[in-house]
Design an enzyme around this catalytic site. Structure first.
Site, PDB file in Angstrom:
ATOM      1  NE  ARG A   1       8.751 -12.126  -0.935  1.00  0.00           N
ATOM      2  CZ  ARG A   1       8.195 -11.454  -2.053  1.00  0.00           C
ATOM      3  NH1 ARG A   1       7.459 -10.282  -1.862  1.00  0.00           N
ATOM      4  NH2 ARG A   1       8.330 -11.957  -3.370  1.00  0.00           N
TER       5      ARG A   1
ATOM      6  CG  ASP B   1      11.279  -5.667  -5.276  1.00  0.00           C
ATOM      7  OD1 ASP B   1      10.543  -5.637  -6.446  1.00  0.00           O
ATOM      8  OD2 ASP B   1      10.589  -6.116  -4.305  1.00  0.00           O
TER       9      ASP B   1
ATOM     10  CG  ASN C   1      10.278  -4.173 -10.340  1.00  0.00           C
ATOM     11  OD1 ASN C   1       9.883  -3.969  -8.994  1.00  0.00           O
ATOM     12  ND2 ASN C   1       9.141  -3.706 -11.272  1.00  0.00           N
TER      13      ASN C   1
ATOM     14  NE  ARG D   1       2.805  -6.823  -3.633  1.00  0.00           N
ATOM     15  CZ  ARG D   1       2.582  -5.455  -4.257  1.00  0.00           C
ATOM     16  NH1 ARG D   1       1.736  -4.480  -3.545  1.00  0.00           N
ATOM     17  NH2 ARG D   1       3.139  -5.157  -4.938  1.00  0.00           N
TER      18      ARG D   1
END
Lengths: 346, 346
Positions: free
Chosen positions: A88, A236, A246, A45
């Site tokens: 994701r 992110d 994030n 991740r």
């Protein structure tokens, strides 16, 4: 710094982060399906790291085709990309890496299949290496913001475990530490999945940096006590106006920092930017299974049959961010990232 | 509403809250030592509830003396009080209840030992019953602040499990619910010990009130989304200027509420007030063992040999509190609790 993502030429080896900090287990990923499973279940991740894994993941699909035609190869590229993209939704780097792989294919679509395979493998390796370089440069730029003796609060994990290199937020800390600055880090545990407690403390301890773990409920208290000189987190996805998505909890850390007059910095590679978005409001916020909250820690912590809300990310508005640290330089408000990047940062 | 604290005449029966929500186990406490253990280990917790338990706890010491002289009785009263007082330093109600027991003894010190025993037992029962009444009245006053359709965010547990009655913050919610107002509650899990996830959701579900559990990292997000109409929490100790000590994390919930223009209410009996203190700065903040954070949930969540900071409480400055709901009425800023209470609230 240990390598947590290794391309062997045959498969992708990753450190299974779900087992940290108690077990250090490397696993081999040999198909797009195995890669997708590892990304979805957070064995790997961190926005840059999942971009890298996805690039290798699509290549694994292509590599496993025995003697494909160019169109079979393209079909597999698209199939594997779709599969990986669905794992994701929030991190920009995932779609960015997959787009690069597709672009690479399109640029070589007329060539021999063996050559296409070869350039796609090299493109995945390049994405990996570029991220390693990005981390170094982010670290060097960001270290200017850190003074000897500073205590830095970080949330979640934006370190070597989240990237192909030394990390983004933690990369800045490692670089300052390597420059001889004495730094201490306060790490929020980062519920529900405890990336702070499990991963960031693990990394910082390995690097010999003093680390203090707190619960997410304690951020206000440590700031009020004057213990925090600056906050530093990863990202992110960042929109053109600087709004930053994030890990869930980042928004409130940023608000608490503003109230306590503590600088709040975001460190991220340009591959986390999504300049197609004017602001953060349309960035998809992943919601994950309830079990992550109620039974992710060993024993069930809540009654059955209640509602549970489990968003994985939140949006930190640009006005709460003191600066964005990229591999091209430090960008300060007011953010207008489309023009900043044309001019290479400021 | 179930009784979680029962005096049998022989012993104190309490619901062991460390086993909730998966196990409902009542345990008998027959000595001050057993009572102190139960308080220290949070088998019983919540400021009003530990006051009640401590009152019964000192009586248990006295009750167990076979044929004491008055001075043996006083010695035991002091010994048991000291023991119980040391269990948890922050909540005002603990020392308040013990002082009441001692005052009761002093008022009857010249009487027959059997009579003294009897009045001390009755004093503990009275402390228990008064708290039950306080909760009712806090509920009635506080329910005026809740509108039909409101969503209330609460932190930790200030419910029937924390008091001798329907609770303080949750008592307000139960009362509004009983009045036919439709209310929904967002509950923070409240790390490290998860009183929100384990206890508050359990109580609210039993009461038939819609509850949504979130992690402590998600408070900012649910407020930003406009889902929270008001915040309502309990208190462990309130200084004369309104500064309120409550479960760690309360301070940042209050700050986030202020930023999002959401009212933030504290509900507490007057026994939580410490008018000897001008402000909250000198209220002792309990720090508890590191294991509560790193291994309280089943499996270890952080590496060995890192620093861990585990304060159980924080201080919410009076200026962040929209009103304090007591059994005498609702007190609004600017708080001057010494004079407010002389005039019986406002």
């Amino acid at each position: 710094m240990k390598e947590h993502i290794r391309w062997t030429g045959e498969c992708l080896e990753i450190l299974d982060q779900t087992q940290l900090p108690t077990e250090t287990i490397y696993m081999k990923l040999s198909t797009p399906e195995e890669t997708a499973e590892a990304i979805y279940n957070l064995r790997i991740r961190g926005a840059p790291a999942i971009g890298i894994a996805a690039a290798y993941g699509v290549f694994l699909g292509i590599k496993n085709l025995a003697s494909p035609t160019a169109s079979e190869l393209e079909l597999e590229l698209n199939r594997a990309s779709e599969l990986l993209l669905r794992t994701r939704p929030t991190a920009r780097n995932l779609s960015w890496a997959l787009e690069r792989m597709k672009m690479c294919f399109r640029n070589h679509a007329e060539e021999d299949v063996l050559i296409i395979k070869n350039v796609l493998e090299n493109e995945a390796i390049r994405i990996h290496e570029e991220d390693r370089d990005c981390c170094q440069r982010i670290g060097e730029f960001g270290a200017h913001l850190i003074k000897d003796g500073d205590t830095i609060l970080t949330h979640c994990n934006a370190g070597s475990l989240a990237t192909g290199g030394i990390g983004t937020a933690l990369g800045v800390i490692y670089t300052a530490h390597d420059q001889g600055k004495r730094v201490r880090v306060i790490v929020t545990e980062t519920r529900p999945l405890l990336q702070g407690a499990r991963l960031t403390t693990y990394e910082l301890k390995e690097a010999g940096i003093e680390v203090t773990l707190i619960c997410d409920t304690m951020v206000g208290r440590v700031m009020r006590k004057g213990w925090v000189d600056l906050c530093l987190v990863g990202a992110d996805r960042i929109a053109a106006n600087g709004d930053t998505v994030n890990k869930i909890g980042t928004y409130q850390v940023a608000l608490l920092a503003q109230y306590h007059h503590i600088p709040f910095y975001v460190a991220a590679p340009l591959s986390s930017l999504d300049l197609s978005l004017e602001d953060g409001s349309s960035i998809p916020i992943e919601e994950r299974p309830e079990e992550e909250i109620v039974s992710g820690l060993g024993r069930r912590i809540a009654p059955q049959d209640i509602k549970i809300y489990n968003p994985s990310f939140d949006i930190t508005p640009a006005e709460l961010i003191s600066a964005i640290i990229t591999e091209k330089g430090i960008i300060v408000p007011p953010y207008s990232l489309r023009s900043s990047l044309t001019s290479g940062g400021n």
